[in-house]
Write an enzyme that holds these catalytic residues in place. Sequence first.
Site, PDB file in Angstrom:
ATOM      1  N   LYS A  13       0.312  -1.675   0.137  1.00  0.00           N
ATOM      2  CA  LYS A  13      -0.053   0.113   0.172  1.00  0.00           C
ATOM      3  C   LYS A  13       0.897   1.279   0.415  1.00  0.00           C
ATOM      4  O   LYS A  13       0.534   2.377  -0.970  1.00  0.00           O
ATOM      5  CB  LYS A  13      -1.152   0.518   1.714  1.00  0.00           C
ATOM      6  CG  LYS A  13      -2.193  -0.688   1.237  1.00  0.00           C
ATOM      7  CD  LYS A  13      -2.496  -1.049   2.659  1.00  0.00           C
ATOM      8  CE  LYS A  13      -1.621  -1.124   4.076  1.00  0.00           C
ATOM      9  NZ  LYS A  13      -1.344  -2.473   4.015  1.00  0.00           N
ATOM     10  N   ARG A  88      -9.307   0.201   8.977  1.00  0.00           N
ATOM     11  CA  ARG A  88      -8.961  -0.438   9.250  1.00  0.00           C
ATOM     12  C   ARG A  88     -10.143  -1.159  10.057  1.00  0.00           C
ATOM     13  O   ARG A  88      -9.731  -2.536  10.370  1.00  0.00           O
ATOM     14  CB  ARG A  88      -7.674  -1.297  10.058  1.00  0.00           C
ATOM     15  CG  ARG A  88      -6.140  -0.978   9.199  1.00  0.00           C
ATOM     16  CD  ARG A  88      -5.851  -0.629  10.412  1.00  0.00           C
ATOM     17  NE  ARG A  88      -4.076  -1.183  10.128  1.00  0.00           N
ATOM     18  CZ  ARG A  88      -2.837  -0.611   9.432  1.00  0.00           C
ATOM     19  NH1 ARG A  88      -2.438   0.519   9.208  1.00  0.00           N
ATOM     20  NH2 ARG A  88      -1.673  -1.543   9.272  1.00  0.00           N
ATOM     21  N   ARG A 127      11.716  -4.814   4.957  1.00  0.00           N
ATOM     22  CA  ARG A 127      11.123  -3.490   4.851  1.00  0.00           C
ATOM     23  C   ARG A 127      12.289  -2.412   5.353  1.00  0.00           C
ATOM     24  O   ARG A 127      12.845  -2.816   6.639  1.00  0.00           O
ATOM     25  CB  ARG A 127       9.891  -3.492   5.148  1.00  0.00           C
ATOM     26  CG  ARG A 127       9.545  -2.126   5.330  1.00  0.00           C
ATOM     27  CD  ARG A 127       7.805  -2.024   4.813  1.00  0.00           C
ATOM     28  NE  ARG A 127       7.194  -2.335   6.081  1.00  0.00           N
ATOM     29  CZ  ARG A 127       5.806  -2.159   6.298  1.00  0.00           C
ATOM     30  NH1 ARG A 127       5.566  -1.896   5.337  1.00  0.00           N
ATOM     31  NH2 ARG A 127       5.581  -2.049   7.241  1.00  0.00           N
ATOM     32  N   ARG A 160      11.438  -1.160  10.783  1.00  0.00           N
ATOM     33  CA  ARG A 160      10.713  -0.395  11.583  1.00  0.00           C
ATOM     34  C   ARG A 160      10.455  -1.296  12.565  1.00  0.00           C
ATOM     35  O   ARG A 160      10.513  -2.634  12.778  1.00  0.00           O
ATOM     36  CB  ARG A 160       9.032  -0.569  10.911  1.00  0.00           C
ATOM     37  CG  ARG A 160       8.532   0.941  10.682  1.00  0.00           C
ATOM     38  CD  ARG A 160       7.657   0.727   9.380  1.00  0.00           C
ATOM     39  NE  ARG A 160       6.304   0.410  10.207  1.00  0.00           N
ATOM     40  CZ  ARG A 160       5.474  -0.324   9.684  1.00  0.00           C
ATOM     41  NH1 ARG A 160       4.926   0.029   8.389  1.00  0.00           N
ATOM     42  NH2 ARG A 160       4.363  -1.109   9.783  1.00  0.00           N
ATOM     43  N   ARG A 171      -0.039  -9.318  13.631  1.00  0.00           N
ATOM     44  CA  ARG A 171      -0.381  -7.882  12.800  1.00  0.00           C
ATOM     45  C   ARG A 171      -1.320  -8.413  11.388  1.00  0.00           C
ATOM     46  O   ARG A 171      -2.392  -8.100  11.041  1.00  0.00           O
ATOM     47  CB  ARG A 171       0.272  -7.150  11.916  1.00  0.00           C
ATOM     48  CG  ARG A 171       0.844  -6.090  13.436  1.00  0.00           C
ATOM     49  CD  ARG A 171       2.288  -5.596  12.272  1.00  0.00           C
ATOM     50  NE  ARG A 171       2.223  -4.502  11.775  1.00  0.00           N
ATOM     51  CZ  ARG A 171       3.446  -4.476  10.725  1.00  0.00           C
ATOM     52  NH1 ARG A 171       5.003  -4.956  11.052  1.00  0.00           N
ATOM     53  NH2 ARG A 171       3.404  -3.846   9.592  1.00  0.00           N
TER      54      ARG A 171
HETATM   55  P1  ADP Z   1       2.214  -1.633   3.316  1.00  0.00           P
HETATM   56  O1  ADP Z   1       2.132  -0.399   3.187  1.00  0.00           O
HETATM   57  O2  ADP Z   1       0.646  -2.706   2.682  1.00  0.00           O
HETATM   58  O3  ADP Z   1       2.625  -2.271   4.694  1.00  0.00           O
HETATM   59  P2  ADP Z   1       4.525  -1.386   1.641  1.00  0.00           P
HETATM   60  O4  ADP Z   1       4.343  -0.976   0.163  1.00  0.00           O
HETATM   61  O5  ADP Z   1       5.215  -1.178   2.837  1.00  0.00           O
HETATM   62  O6  ADP Z   1       3.295  -2.161   2.332  1.00  0.00           O
HETATM   63  O7  ADP Z   1       5.802  -2.965   1.001  1.00  0.00           O
HETATM   64  C1  ADP Z   1       6.001  -3.744   2.148  1.00  0.00           C
HETATM   65  C2  ADP Z   1       7.415  -4.035   1.545  1.00  0.00           C
HETATM   66  O8  ADP Z   1       7.532  -4.965   0.199  1.00  0.00           O
HETATM   67  C3  ADP Z   1       8.233  -3.189   1.365  1.00  0.00           C
HETATM   68  O9  ADP Z   1       9.389  -3.532   1.638  1.00  0.00           O
HETATM   69  C4  ADP Z   1       8.203  -3.208  -0.140  1.00  0.00           C
HETATM   70  O10 ADP Z   1      10.100  -2.299  -0.439  1.00  0.00           O
HETATM   71  C5  ADP Z   1       7.946  -4.033  -0.445  1.00  0.00           C
HETATM   72  N1  ADP Z   1       7.152  -4.082  -1.976  1.00  0.00           N
HETATM   73  C6  ADP Z   1       6.051  -3.801  -2.457  1.00  0.00           C
HETATM   74  N2  ADP Z   1       5.294  -4.152  -3.169  1.00  0.00           N
HETATM   75  C7  ADP Z   1       6.652  -4.779  -3.927  1.00  0.00           C
HETATM   76  C8  ADP Z   1       6.285  -5.900  -4.594  1.00  0.00           C
HETATM   77  N3  ADP Z   1       5.030  -6.154  -5.888  1.00  0.00           N
HETATM   78  N4  ADP Z   1       7.425  -7.309  -4.976  1.00  0.00           N
HETATM   79  C9  ADP Z   1       8.025  -7.097  -3.924  1.00  0.00           C
HETATM   80  N5  ADP Z   1       8.081  -6.693  -3.406  1.00  0.00           N
HETATM   81  C10 ADP Z   1       7.229  -5.371  -2.713  1.00  0.00           C
HETATM   82  P1  AMP Z   2       0.700   0.790   8.894  1.00  0.00           P
HETATM   83  O1  AMP Z   2       1.982   1.800   9.231  1.00  0.00           O
HETATM   84  O2  AMP Z   2      -0.174   1.648   7.874  1.00  0.00           O
HETATM   85  O3  AMP Z   2       1.269  -0.575   9.449  1.00  0.00           O
HETATM   86  O4  AMP Z   2       0.993   0.682  10.274  1.00  0.00           O
HETATM   87  C1  AMP Z   2       1.595   0.745  11.197  1.00  0.00           C
HETATM   88  C2  AMP Z   2       0.618   0.282  12.569  1.00  0.00           C
HETATM   89  O5  AMP Z   2       0.299   1.697  13.306  1.00  0.00           O
HETATM   90  C3  AMP Z   2      -0.461  -0.826  13.068  1.00  0.00           C
HETATM   91  O6  AMP Z   2      -0.194  -1.882  13.524  1.00  0.00           O
HETATM   92  C4  AMP Z   2      -0.982  -0.261  14.144  1.00  0.00           C
HETATM   93  O7  AMP Z   2      -0.722   0.220  15.465  1.00  0.00           O
HETATM   94  C5  AMP Z   2      -1.735   1.336  13.940  1.00  0.00           C
HETATM   95  N1  AMP Z   2      -2.615   1.958  13.110  1.00  0.00           N
HETATM   96  C6  AMP Z   2      -2.419   2.179  11.522  1.00  0.00           C
HETATM   97  N2  AMP Z   2      -3.364   2.577  11.380  1.00  0.00           N
HETATM   98  C7  AMP Z   2      -4.828   2.193  11.632  1.00  0.00           C
HETATM   99  C8  AMP Z   2      -5.750   2.516  12.116  1.00  0.00           C
HETATM  100  N3  AMP Z   2      -6.502   2.516  11.249  1.00  0.00           N
HETATM  101  N4  AMP Z   2      -6.736   1.934  13.045  1.00  0.00           N
HETATM  102  C9  AMP Z   2      -5.690   2.041  13.938  1.00  0.00           C
HETATM  103  N5  AMP Z   2      -4.384   1.858  14.340  1.00  0.00           N
HETATM  104  C10 AMP Z   2      -3.645   1.961  12.678  1.00  0.00           C
END
Ligand code: ADP
Ligand code: AMP
Length: 216
Positions: A13, A88, A127, A160, A171
């Site tokens: 995302k 969420r 990541r 992170r 999660r």
């Molecule tokens: P989200 O925001 O949904 O938690 P991220 O965009 O942070 O996910 O992506 C999670 C990890 O996967 C990051 O390290 C990113 O670089 C990697 N990633 C994202 N899209 C892809 C893809 N299509 N193929 C491989 N790795 C990806």
């Molecule tokens: P993310 O960066 O989207 O992976 O979110 C990291 C963490 O932030 C999650 O595991 C939750 O603890 C908190 N968080 C982010 N967005 C929300 C949401 N919409 N509702 C509740 N907790 C959230």
Amino acid sequence: MRIILLGPPGAGKGTQGERLVIKYNIPHISTGDIFRAAIKEGTELGLRAKEYMDQGKLVPDEVVVGIVQDRLTHPDTKNGYLLDGFPRTLAQAEALDASLQAMDTPLTGVVNVDVVEDELIDRLTGRRVCRGCATTYHVKFNPPTVRSVCDKCGGELYQRTDDTVETVKQRLEVYRQQTAPLIAYYGAKDILYTVDGSREIEEVFAEITSILDRQH
Ligand code: ADP
Ligand code: AMP
């Protein structure tokens, strides 16, 4: 263009969001990024959110909903926005619907990024995120040009604290129980578009933009 990116943690995302907001020139509203910025600043919100984030749990609805409702009143959202990581829970989705109805600004679409669980664990544990501009990388799948250095701003990359195997599993469980029901919720409203998020970053981006371009 008012878009929600839905999907499990690690679906991509943030990665797609970074690219989409440039293409459509809209703000990227990531609740996770808002909480991490608050933690960095040491605010009361940050302290409160950290407790939940470190355990892989969701921050309570009443905290998150208020933040997003306030954010959507900022003038930069006039021509749209991309919501990443919100809603969420069903309660968050219902509160958002009520706000959007009151503002007479319906959603353009909800893009559900679908990726199988084994792949999510590999993505999240590898990541890396920029301390400066929050750009996301992956040690194998999307590495920076220079190890641990952000291509965009030269900032330091970090892992992170919630991207450990144990917290990631928690999660994913929270996602299954509390967030996955939103797929049916938005599906029933006929604004849900599911994309296969397991492909290359650029391929996923092409599919999302071709869907969104058709909604304009
Ligand atoms: P989200 O925001 O949904 O938690 P991220 O965009 O942070 O996910 O992506 C999670 C990890 O996967 C990051 O390290 C990113 O670089 C990697 N990633 C994202 N899209 C892809 C893809 N299509 N193929 C491989 N790795 C990806
Ligand atoms: P993310 O960066 O989207 O992976 O979110 C990291 C963490 O932030 C999650 O595991 C939750 O603890 C908190 N968080 C982010 N967005 C929300 C949401 N919409 N509702 C509740 N907790 C959230």
